[in-house]
Design an enzyme around this catalytic site. Structure first.
Site, PDB file in Angstrom:
ATOM      1  N   GLY A  68      36.229  65.550 -47.845  1.00 46.69           N
ATOM      2  CA  GLY A  68      36.159  64.748 -49.068  1.00 46.69           C
ATOM      3  C   GLY A  68      37.522  64.698 -49.711  1.00 46.69           C
ATOM      4  O   GLY A  68      38.376  65.555 -49.436  1.00 46.69           O
ATOM      5  N   GLN A  73      43.778  63.704 -56.128  1.00 46.34           N
ATOM      6  CA  GLN A  73      44.474  64.566 -55.158  1.00 46.34           C
ATOM      7  C   GLN A  73      45.648  63.837 -54.494  1.00 46.34           C
ATOM      8  O   GLN A  73      46.517  64.479 -53.911  1.00 46.34           O
ATOM      9  CB  GLN A  73      43.496  65.099 -54.107  1.00 46.34           C
ATOM     10  CG  GLN A  73      42.461  66.049 -54.727  1.00 46.34           C
ATOM     11  CD  GLN A  73      41.509  66.594 -53.691  1.00 46.34           C
ATOM     12  OE1 GLN A  73      40.525  65.943 -53.346  1.00 46.34           O
ATOM     13  NE2 GLN A  73      41.798  67.780 -53.181  1.00 46.34           N
ATOM     14  N   CYS A 116      39.621  73.694 -50.776  1.00 44.51           N
ATOM     15  CA  CYS A 116      40.109  72.480 -51.427  1.00 44.51           C
ATOM     16  C   CYS A 116      41.489  72.173 -50.888  1.00 44.51           C
ATOM     17  O   CYS A 116      42.331  73.065 -50.800  1.00 44.51           O
ATOM     18  CB  CYS A 116      40.165  72.689 -52.943  1.00 44.51           C
ATOM     19  SG  CYS A 116      40.712  71.222 -53.832  1.00 44.51           S
ATOM     20  N   LEU A 117      41.707  70.908 -50.537  1.00 44.97           N
ATOM     21  CA  LEU A 117      43.008  70.505 -49.985  1.00 44.97           C
ATOM     22  C   LEU A 117      44.131  70.695 -51.008  1.00 44.97           C
ATOM     23  O   LEU A 117      45.285  70.786 -50.622  1.00 44.97           O
ATOM     24  CB  LEU A 117      42.947  69.046 -49.508  1.00 44.97           C
ATOM     25  CG  LEU A 117      42.019  68.797 -48.306  1.00 44.97           C
ATOM     26  CD1 LEU A 117      41.861  67.305 -48.045  1.00 44.97           C
ATOM     27  CD2 LEU A 117      42.546  69.509 -47.055  1.00 44.97           C
ATOM     28  N   HIS A 158      31.764  68.971 -55.955  1.00 45.86           N
ATOM     29  CA  HIS A 158      33.169  69.397 -55.875  1.00 45.86           C
ATOM     30  C   HIS A 158      34.090  68.205 -56.197  1.00 45.86           C
ATOM     31  O   HIS A 158      35.053  68.345 -56.951  1.00 45.86           O
ATOM     32  CB  HIS A 158      33.431  69.949 -54.465  1.00 45.86           C
ATOM     33  CG  HIS A 158      34.853  70.308 -54.146  1.00 45.86           C
ATOM     34  ND1 HIS A 158      35.240  71.595 -53.850  1.00 45.86           N
ATOM     35  CD2 HIS A 158      35.987  69.554 -54.043  1.00 45.86           C
ATOM     36  CE1 HIS A 158      36.543  71.617 -53.596  1.00 45.86           C
ATOM     37  NE2 HIS A 158      37.020  70.384 -53.697  1.00 45.86           N
ATOM     38  N   GLU A 159      33.761  67.035 -55.633  1.00 47.73           N
ATOM     39  CA  GLU A 159      34.612  65.850 -55.840  1.00 47.73           C
ATOM     40  C   GLU A 159      34.486  65.298 -57.257  1.00 47.73           C
ATOM     41  O   GLU A 159      35.493  64.906 -57.861  1.00 47.73           O
ATOM     42  CB  GLU A 159      34.285  64.755 -54.822  1.00 47.73           C
ATOM     43  CG  GLU A 159      34.427  65.146 -53.346  1.00 47.73           C
ATOM     44  CD  GLU A 159      35.740  65.787 -52.978  1.00 47.73           C
ATOM     45  OE1 GLU A 159      36.735  65.634 -53.708  1.00 47.73           O
ATOM     46  OE2 GLU A 159      35.778  66.489 -51.946  1.00 47.73           O
ATOM     47  N   HIS A 162      36.612  67.160 -59.547  1.00 46.13           N
ATOM     48  CA  HIS A 162      38.029  66.738 -59.523  1.00 46.13           C
ATOM     49  C   HIS A 162      38.272  65.603 -60.518  1.00 46.13           C
ATOM     50  O   HIS A 162      39.320  65.547 -61.160  1.00 46.13           O
ATOM     51  CB  HIS A 162      38.420  66.238 -58.124  1.00 46.13           C
ATOM     52  CG  HIS A 162      38.889  67.307 -57.179  1.00 46.13           C
ATOM     53  ND1 HIS A 162      39.967  68.120 -57.438  1.00 46.13           N
ATOM     54  CD2 HIS A 162      38.441  67.665 -55.942  1.00 46.13           C
ATOM     55  CE1 HIS A 162      40.163  68.943 -56.406  1.00 46.13           C
ATOM     56  NE2 HIS A 162      39.234  68.687 -55.482  1.00 46.13           N
TER      57      HIS A 162
HETATM   58  O1  GNR Z   1      37.635  69.518 -46.939  1.00 47.58           O
HETATM   59  C1  GNR Z   1      36.981  70.078 -47.825  1.00 47.58           C
HETATM   60  N1  GNR Z   1      36.009  70.943 -47.489  1.00 47.58           N
HETATM   61  C2  GNR Z   1      35.093  71.461 -48.391  1.00 47.58           C
HETATM   62  C3  GNR Z   1      34.324  72.545 -47.993  1.00 47.58           C
HETATM   63  C4  GNR Z   1      33.383  73.087 -48.843  1.00 47.58           C
HETATM   64  C5  GNR Z   1      33.221  72.539 -50.095  1.00 47.58           C
HETATM   65  C6  GNR Z   1      33.981  71.466 -50.518  1.00 47.58           C
HETATM   66  C7  GNR Z   1      34.923  70.932 -49.670  1.00 47.58           C
HETATM   67  S1  GNR Z   1      35.866  69.571 -50.173  1.00 47.58           S
HETATM   68  C8  GNR Z   1      37.312  69.843 -49.258  1.00 47.58           C
HETATM   69  C9  GNR Z   1      38.304  68.717 -49.454  1.00 47.58           C
HETATM   70  C10 GNR Z   1      38.712  68.633 -50.900  1.00 47.58           C
HETATM   71  O2  GNR Z   1      39.503  69.366 -51.420  1.00 47.58           O
HETATM   72  N2  GNR Z   1      38.105  67.736 -51.622  1.00 47.58           N
HETATM   73  O3  GNR Z   1      38.369  67.621 -52.928  1.00 47.58           O
HETATM   74 NI    NI Z   2      39.010  69.611 -53.566  1.00 47.57          NI
END
Ligand code: GNR
Ligand code: NI
Length: 193
Positions: A68, A73, A116-117, A158-159, A162
């Site tokens: 995601g 980001q 998270c990236l 999670h997204e 952000h």
């Molecule tokens: O690649 C991603 N893997 C992930 C694994 C578990 C819970 C959430 C994520 S999202 C993350 C990519 C990212 O930072 N998205 O904002």
């Molecule tokens: Ni993230």
């Protein structure tokens, strides 16, 4: 002699012609970048620029790789998310969520090890509602309501976080969060020297 078209000529098109544009991998911003704390703005109109951003986000997300990505980001404070939760090797299921809103969340919780990236190489378990119902607009501007569970529920929450300047480390103990913040601040300082 035919006159050359000057820039000011009334014959000059008002807009540059639509030219093909190739996708691009954009830089993913990471801690301690303060832009990750911005509240992203709703998409008002799905323009060519918005579609190009979504294309670039897919390329950036697949390259990373991640499942995601929120526009902030790649430093765009816009309420747009890309995601691909395809299970089968070699298959893709690209999805775009614009102006997403959680409508309801289950009482039941689920724990998932998140990453998270924008917080590279740090993983920790986070507890969130196991199921959510949410509304969003697709890339064609059509509004949908959908239920998510499992990894999809974790990822969409999670997204959406952000988009509101929230990071998964905000759910950890103060000690753990401060350790992560300190580590990234120190690394940034060393890189700047
Ligand atoms: O690649 C991603 N893997 C992930 C694994 C578990 C819970 C959430 C994520 S999202 C993350 C990519 C990212 O930072 N998205 O904002
Ligand atoms: Ni993230």
């Amino acid at each position: 002699m035919p006159q050359k078209l000057s820039k000011s000529s009334h014959l000059t098109p008002a807009r540059a012609p639509i030219t093909s544009r190739s996708m691009a991998i954009r830089e993913i911003i990471s801690l301690p970048d303060k832009r990750l704390r911005l509240i992203s703005k709703p998409v008002e109109k799905i323009t060519a620029e918005i579609r190009a951003l979504a294309d670039d986000m897919f390329e950036t997300m697949y390259d990373a790789p991640g499942i995601g990505l929120a526009a902030i980001q790649v430093a765009e404070p816009i309420r747009l998310i890309t995601m691909d939760l395809a299970k089968k090797e070699g298959e893709t299921e690209p999805r775009v969520f614009i102006n997403p809103e959680i409508l309801s969340s289950s009482e039941e919780l689920n724990t998932y090890e998140e990453g998270c990236l924008s917080i590279p190489e740090y993983y920790e378990e986070v507890e969130r509602p196991a199921k959510v119902r949410f509304r969003f607009m697709d890339i064609d501007g059509k509004v949908h309501e959908e239920d998510a569970e499992g990894l999809f529920a974790t990822c969409i929450q999670h997204e959406i976080d952000h988009l509101n300047g929230v990071l998964f480390v905000d759910y950890l103990s103060k000690l753990k969060r401060e350790m992560v913040m300190k580590k990234f601040k120190k690394a940034a300082k060393l890189a700047a020297k």
